[in-house]
Write a protein that holds these residues in place. Sequence first.
Motif, short mmCIF file in Angstrom:
data_model
loop_
_atom_site.label_atom_id
_atom_site.label_comp_id
_atom_site.label_asym_id
_atom_site.label_seq_id
_atom_site.Cartn_x
_atom_site.Cartn_y
_atom_site.Cartn_z
N SER A 16 54.05 4.90 -32.79
CA SER A 16 53.06 4.14 -33.54
C SER A 16 51.83 4.98 -33.86
N GLY A 17 51.85 6.24 -33.42
CA GLY A 17 50.70 7.10 -33.70
C GLY A 17 49.48 6.67 -32.94
N SER A 18 49.68 5.87 -31.91
CA SER A 18 48.53 5.28 -31.24
C SER A 18 47.89 6.24 -30.25
N THR A 19 46.59 6.30 -30.27
CA THR A 19 45.89 7.03 -29.22
C THR A 19 45.34 6.05 -28.20
N ALA A 20 45.57 4.77 -28.45
CA ALA A 20 45.12 3.74 -27.51
C ALA A 20 46.16 3.61 -26.41
N GLY A 21 45.99 2.61 -25.56
CA GLY A 21 46.98 2.41 -24.52
C GLY A 21 46.48 2.90 -23.18
N ASP A 22 47.39 3.06 -22.23
CA ASP A 22 46.96 3.29 -20.87
C ASP A 22 46.83 4.77 -20.52
N ASP A 27 60.67 -3.33 -30.69
CA ASP A 27 59.26 -3.63 -30.87
C ASP A 27 58.37 -2.43 -30.56
N GLY A 28 58.95 -1.23 -30.66
CA GLY A 28 58.14 -0.04 -30.50
C GLY A 28 57.82 0.31 -29.07
N GLN A 29 58.33 -0.45 -28.10
CA GLN A 29 58.08 -0.14 -26.69
C GLN A 29 58.98 1.00 -26.25
N PHE A 30 58.51 1.77 -25.32
CA PHE A 30 59.16 3.01 -24.94
C PHE A 30 59.41 2.98 -23.43
N ILE A 31 60.68 3.07 -23.03
CA ILE A 31 60.99 3.04 -21.61
C ILE A 31 60.96 4.47 -21.08
#
Lengths: 234, 191
Positions: free
Chosen positions: A103-109, A59-63
């Motif tokens: 995901s190319g996301s700049t969002a997140g924590d 699901d695209g999560q990264f450990i």
Amino acid sequence: MLAADCLASYGSLARFRNVQRIHPAGPSTLIAGSGDISDFQYVQRELDQLLEREHAIDDGQFIGAKSIYRFVSSLMYARRSKVNPLWNKFIIAGYEQSGENPSGSTAGDGKQGEAFLGFVDLYGTTFVDNVMATGYGAHLALPILRKHVEGDLSSQENQDVDHQERQRQKYMALTEQQASEILDTCMRVLFYRDARSLNKIQKAKITTSGYEITEPYSLDTNWDFAEHIIGYSQ
Amino acid sequence: MGVAIAGLTSDARILSNYLRNEAMKYRIVYDRPQPVNRAMDAIGTKAQKNTQSYGGRPYGVGLLAIGKDSTGPHLFEFSPSGIISEYYAYSIGSRSQTARTYLERHYQSFANDNGSGDCSASTNDLIIHGLKALRDTLPQDKHLDCNNITISYIDSNTDFTIVDGEDTQKYLDLLEDNISSNNSMPVDDAE
């Protein structure tokens, strides 16, 4: 960057001399282990299973390194609490997120790209620092490493600055080449002084774009001083 | 992460407590917040069991859940069947269809298709959209006021926040201002 020799001893017998003691755990974490090799292999297997489960969820999560660290330290403490410890000391290094976020996301924590270095041992004792070493390295190599990341603590210019911040500025200013040389120096000192060591080492480097573990190589040493030694003390 | 409830609040309580527990367990093991989709999958799996075994009943509640994780902010719907769906905008409950119609017409002004999680509307804009959608569900003689609404939101700088009672008046005023400026949504620049 990490460095380790390629020796697995059986007490004082240098039994296996081509062992890789630094292993990847996911794309952004390296785990280096000292102590019992079979226990290290067990921990590696547990980490492989964890990462495989994550891969299957897909699901695209990264450990990242911090999560691997928390997992290993929980495991170590749980085993010590059952009085059946994994007889190891681990150094875990890596990043929280790879540079190319899938995901190319700049969002997140905002934790992407944050570097991490942590220690966990057979008791479940944990700590985080900018420099780390186990075994004889804790006695011989750490002073060398600390000198390069914090300078002379007693000098006046270092008195008023925040300790952690000073370290951070100093090690941020180190180049990869310098770090590589510092690690070689430490491993060389350890080979000279530790009677149970091996002059066959590997270095590993981890960045936001992945990791590299070198092939085993030997350090240049100079034993000329030995010719002039007579007896046990001079 | 937080939820809005439609249905039996007693069943919602069970699911909320389960969500809290699962989130805490994840945090303890991984030293980071649980991704929202995994939390939702957990209650979806839990609820589905009740639809396939004898002697029980399905959970009598639907939820809209919002949360943020390393991949940005998310909105999910949970239903008693155990089906979990992610949306840019949604509504549930009785009379939710009119709200859903409003949102269907307007969501593209604040949705983002590249998965970047970056939204072209501000938090206040989104809240105003929500209130307008809600207003459409009311019968002729009723109005939104601070006693019959509750607002909750998450943004990149704020954790889950509930705004209730007198505090919602500020948003109702913003809604009035927005309506009186000819019913057109201000097109905000990207943040």
